[in-house]
Enzyme design. Structure first.
Site, short mmCIF file in Angstrom:
data_model
loop_
_atom_site.label_atom_id
_atom_site.label_comp_id
_atom_site.label_asym_id
_atom_site.label_seq_id
_atom_site.Cartn_x
_atom_site.Cartn_y
_atom_site.Cartn_z
N CYS A 108 0.85 -1.28 0.03
CA CYS A 108 -0.07 -0.27 0.08
C CYS A 108 0.91 1.22 0.17
O CYS A 108 0.22 2.31 -0.10
CB CYS A 108 -0.90 0.01 1.32
SG CYS A 108 0.02 0.05 2.68
N HIS A 137 -0.93 11.56 15.95
CA HIS A 137 -1.86 10.64 14.90
C HIS A 137 -0.87 9.90 14.01
O HIS A 137 0.40 10.40 13.64
CB HIS A 137 -2.45 11.65 13.65
CG HIS A 137 -2.81 10.76 12.61
ND1 HIS A 137 -3.94 10.14 12.39
CD2 HIS A 137 -2.47 10.69 11.35
CE1 HIS A 137 -4.25 9.58 11.54
NE2 HIS A 137 -3.28 9.78 10.57
N HIS A 157 -4.07 4.34 10.48
CA HIS A 157 -5.29 3.60 10.71
C HIS A 157 -4.91 2.30 10.81
O HIS A 157 -3.85 1.68 10.35
CB HIS A 157 -6.29 3.87 9.68
CG HIS A 157 -6.53 5.41 9.46
ND1 HIS A 157 -6.05 6.34 8.94
CD2 HIS A 157 -7.62 5.88 9.95
CE1 HIS A 157 -6.36 7.38 9.07
NE2 HIS A 157 -7.87 7.27 9.63
N ASP A 192 -7.72 -6.46 7.78
CA ASP A 192 -7.17 -7.24 6.57
C ASP A 192 -5.58 -7.67 6.70
O ASP A 192 -5.27 -7.78 5.52
CB ASP A 192 -7.60 -6.56 5.31
CG ASP A 192 -6.91 -5.35 5.18
OD1 ASP A 192 -6.14 -4.82 5.90
OD2 ASP A 192 -7.36 -4.68 4.02
N ARG A 199 -3.97 -4.88 10.23
CA ARG A 199 -3.05 -4.21 9.37
C ARG A 199 -3.02 -2.93 10.01
O ARG A 199 -3.90 -1.94 9.67
CB ARG A 199 -3.43 -4.16 7.84
CG ARG A 199 -2.31 -3.30 6.93
CD ARG A 199 -2.64 -3.52 5.66
NE ARG A 199 -4.14 -3.38 5.22
CZ ARG A 199 -4.61 -1.99 4.76
NH1 ARG A 199 -3.66 -1.10 4.42
NH2 ARG A 199 -5.71 -2.00 4.53
N CYS A 238 -1.63 0.31 9.51
CA CYS A 238 -0.94 1.28 8.22
C CYS A 238 -0.64 2.68 8.83
O CYS A 238 -1.40 3.38 9.00
CB CYS A 238 -2.22 1.38 7.20
SG CYS A 238 -1.96 2.27 5.64
#
Ligand SMILES: [Zn+2]
Length: 132
Positions: free
Chosen positions: A65, A102, A105, A109, A117, A119
């Protein structure tokens, strides 16, 4: 654990503009541009803002990704989850449990055994290579 809190002015003085935009204003770095998306060197990933340990390389995997992806956090409590309804989606935002930076997320999956996951934006983290 006592939370670390600083003003925006204090964070701006310590962070680069891109680090501030992502970590303090819930921004997102462009995929395949971050420092760590394809790094698999042994070591640990810490919070860019407060240096709390967040992820270790053994749980990192290539999700394709363009962002660093992890299947597990280093210690529960170091990363907190928050519902994010921005951009017309319902996602689970993850933040540093110590300073609320932050990070990115978490999606359901990922690979076994966690199926998760995480990310994460490279710019929200600082990498410490394991000593030889
Ligand atoms: Zn932090």
């Amino acid at each position: 654990m006592t939370k670390l809190t600083k003003t925006d002015a204090e964070w701006r003085a310590e962070l680069t503009p891109e680090q501030f935009r992502v970590a303090r204003q819930a921004g997102t770095e462009r995929p395949f541009t971050g420092e760590y998306w394809d790094t698999f060197t042994p070591g640990n990933y810490h919070c860019i803002c407060c240096d709390a340990p967040l992820f270790e390389h053994s749980t990192k995997f290539d999700a394709g990704c363009g962002w660093p992806s992890f299947s597990e956090v280093m210690a529960s409590g170091n990363v907190t989850r928050h519902e994010d309804r921005s951009h017309g989606m319902v996602r689970v935002e993850v933040r540093c449990g110590n300073c609320d930076a932050h990070l990115g997320h978490v999606f359901p999956d990922g690979p076994a055994p966690t199926g998760l996951r995480y990310c994460i934006n490279s710019v929200s983290m600082k990498f410490y290579p394991a000593s030889e």
